[in-house]
Design a protein around this motif. Structure first.
Motif, short mmCIF file in Angstrom:
data_model
loop_
_atom_site.label_atom_id
_atom_site.label_comp_id
_atom_site.label_asym_id
_atom_site.label_seq_id
_atom_site.Cartn_x
_atom_site.Cartn_y
_atom_site.Cartn_z
N GLY A 177 -2.18 -5.55 -1.02
CA GLY A 177 -2.28 -4.32 -0.24
C GLY A 177 -2.35 -3.09 -1.12
O GLY A 177 -3.15 -2.17 -0.87
N TYR A 178 -1.51 -3.07 -2.16
CA TYR A 178 -1.56 -1.95 -3.11
C TYR A 178 -2.93 -1.89 -3.78
O TYR A 178 -3.54 -0.81 -3.90
CB TYR A 178 -0.46 -2.10 -4.17
N TYR A 179 -3.42 -3.04 -4.21
CA TYR A 179 -4.68 -3.10 -4.96
C TYR A 179 -5.85 -2.61 -4.11
O TYR A 179 -6.66 -1.80 -4.56
CB TYR A 179 -4.92 -4.53 -5.42
N LEU A 180 -5.93 -3.07 -2.88
CA LEU A 180 -7.06 -2.70 -2.03
C LEU A 180 -6.99 -1.23 -1.59
O LEU A 180 -8.00 -0.64 -1.23
CB LEU A 180 -7.10 -3.60 -0.79
N HIS A 197 1.17 -0.67 -15.53
CA HIS A 197 -0.11 -1.34 -15.78
C HIS A 197 -1.18 -1.01 -14.74
O HIS A 197 -2.34 -1.39 -14.95
CB HIS A 197 0.10 -2.85 -15.82
N GLY A 198 -0.82 -0.35 -13.64
CA GLY A 198 -1.81 0.08 -12.66
C GLY A 198 -2.56 -1.06 -12.01
O GLY A 198 -2.05 -2.18 -11.87
N THR A 199 -3.83 -0.80 -11.63
CA THR A 199 -4.62 -1.82 -10.95
C THR A 199 -4.95 -3.01 -11.87
O THR A 199 -5.15 -4.12 -11.38
CB THR A 199 -5.94 -1.22 -10.41
N LYS A 200 -4.98 -2.77 -13.19
CA LYS A 200 -5.21 -3.89 -14.11
C LYS A 200 -4.06 -4.89 -14.06
O LYS A 200 -4.27 -6.10 -14.08
CB LYS A 200 -5.37 -3.36 -15.54
N ALA A 219 0.82 -1.21 0.00
CA ALA A 219 0.00 0.00 0.00
C ALA A 219 0.86 1.26 0.00
O ALA A 219 0.49 2.27 -0.61
CB ALA A 219 -0.92 0.00 1.22
N LEU A 220 2.00 1.20 0.66
CA LEU A 220 2.82 2.39 0.83
C LEU A 220 3.98 2.51 -0.16
O LEU A 220 4.50 3.61 -0.38
CB LEU A 220 3.39 2.43 2.26
N LEU A 221 4.40 1.39 -0.76
CA LEU A 221 5.64 1.42 -1.54
C LEU A 221 5.48 1.14 -3.02
O LEU A 221 6.42 1.36 -3.79
CB LEU A 221 6.64 0.40 -0.94
N LEU A 222 4.32 0.65 -3.45
CA LEU A 222 4.13 0.40 -4.87
C LEU A 222 3.53 1.61 -5.58
O LEU A 222 2.79 2.39 -4.98
CB LEU A 222 3.22 -0.82 -5.08
N ASN A 223 3.86 1.72 -6.87
CA ASN A 223 3.42 2.84 -7.72
C ASN A 223 3.96 4.17 -7.20
O ASN A 223 3.25 5.17 -7.16
CB ASN A 223 1.90 2.88 -7.82
N LYS A 224 5.24 4.17 -6.82
CA LYS A 224 5.90 5.37 -6.31
C LYS A 224 7.07 5.73 -7.22
O LYS A 224 7.60 4.90 -7.96
CB LYS A 224 6.41 5.14 -4.89
N GLU A 225 7.48 7.00 -7.14
CA GLU A 225 8.63 7.47 -7.90
C GLU A 225 9.88 7.42 -7.02
O GLU A 225 9.95 8.11 -6.00
CB GLU A 225 8.41 8.91 -8.37
N TYR A 226 10.84 6.58 -7.39
CA TYR A 226 12.12 6.54 -6.68
C TYR A 226 13.13 5.78 -7.54
O TYR A 226 12.76 4.97 -8.39
CB TYR A 226 11.99 5.87 -5.31
#
Length: 342
Positions: free
Chosen positions: A188-191, A142-145, A63-70
């Motif tokens: 966790g990221y998805y939800l 690809h995001g949530t898909k 939830a906290l670390l995916l889809n982030k810029e680093y």
């Protein structure tokens, strides 16, 4: 340490619940003495409740670390320092305590060094961090898909595991020792990011019903020695999802309905002493995880119990002393950089 006002409260709630469930699981494991928890329906029922602890931690990582810029180097440097430095510190403390108990008998101490396991959760999270940049790039593209695709494949393997069809060693090595954990991370990221076409309050109510039903089934099965649930059990995955959605959508409902009684209650909890305790358990969760076995050793020496009726009392003592110890250590210069509070 991130300021409290900058944090997402429902994620702090989940992390506080997760560490308390881990403490409950370890209370069951070490207390009461001379009783096998696998032979006690009461203790197995507690175990059915506490199994969600570790999966929730993995879900929070996603939830906290995916889809982030680093950058990869920045991510690994920050994450490894936050994980390995506290783990090494507490491992040294454990070594010194063992050496003291054994009167610095180096033959016994060397045996302990050879046999003593490094915290398995630390090893698991290191493996996840090594692969997180890969999954982060995949999710960003690809995001949530993309997450749905991965979770579909993951759930197929989960079903195979629950049907005991993954006995081949290579499937176990590749999937059970890695895929289960990483699946929870993506989950966790998805939800956290998936928008379901259901209003907030009905979603929270529906998730609560699912959570209660799964928990009741797990406790019933445990009480009757029917099934022992593990983190790869389907019912545990559903429970974790339900709890995640309950707290997320209650928070969402409260934010969009500030005059409702539920919103006022949610705000009161967040701003009150209860909210402070939740926040402290959240930021101290890793420290508590690393230090609580020291406290268990002390409790077992000075407060040995032989009845599982006192497990709740020991659990409260362990939780309170662990939190107080972590907070006090975080206030000491130099030590506050080593103990793992963040």
């Amino acid at each position: 340490m991130v300021l409290r006002k900058e944090r997402i409260f429902y994620l702090d709630e989940l992390r506080a619940i997760a560490i308390l469930l881990v403490l409950l699981a370890h209370t069951i494991k070490y207390f009461p003495v001379n009783i096998d928890y696998l032979a006690s329906p009461t203790l197995l029922s507690y175990l059915a409740i506490s199994r969600m602890g570790v999966p929730l931690f993995f879900m929070l990582s996603g939830a906290l670390l995916l889809n982030k810029e680093y950058s990869i180097s920045q991510f690994l440097k920050k994450r490894f320092s936050r994980v390995l430095i506290p783990a090494a510190f507490w491992y040294i403390i454990l070594f010194l305590s063992v050496a003291y108990v054994n009167a610095f008998n180096f033959d016994l101490v060397s045996i302990w060094i050879y046999d003593a396991p490094f915290p398995w959760f630390v090893c698991a999270i290191i493996g996840i961090y090594l692969l997180m940049p890969v999954f982060n790039s995949f999710v960003k593209e690809h995001g949530t898909k993309g997450a749905e695709y991965f979770l579909f494949v993951w759930f197929i393997f989960i079903i195979l595991i629950n049907l005991h069809l993954t006995e081949e060693y290579y499937v176990t090595l590749i999937f059970q020792n890695f895929g289960v954990y990483m699946g929870y991370v993506v989950l966790g990221y998805y939800l956290t990011n998936k928008e379901f076409n259901i209003y907030s309050l009905p979603m929270a109510i529906f998730s609560s019903l699912i959570f209660i039903i799964c928990l009741a089934i797990n406790v019933y099965n445990a009480w009757n020695f029917t099934t022992i649930v593990y983190i790869e059990s389907i019912s545990i995955i559903i429970q974790c999802c339900a709890l995640f959605l309950i707290l997320r959508y209650l928070a969402k409902f409260a934010s969009f309905n500030p005059k409702s009684a539920l919103s006022k209650l949610h705000t009161f909890i967040e701003k009150s002493f209860i909210g402070t305790v939740i926040y402290l358990f959240s930021i101290c969760s890793y420290t508590i995880y690393l230090m609580h076995e020291h406290i268990i050793n002390l409790l077992s020496q000075y407060y040995p119990i032989t009845s599982f009726d006192l497990v709740p009392v020991v659990f409260v003592l362990l939780a309170a002393s662990s939190l107080i110890g972590a907070v006090l250590l975080s206030k000491i210069p130099i030590l506050n950089k080593l103990v793992g509070v963040h």
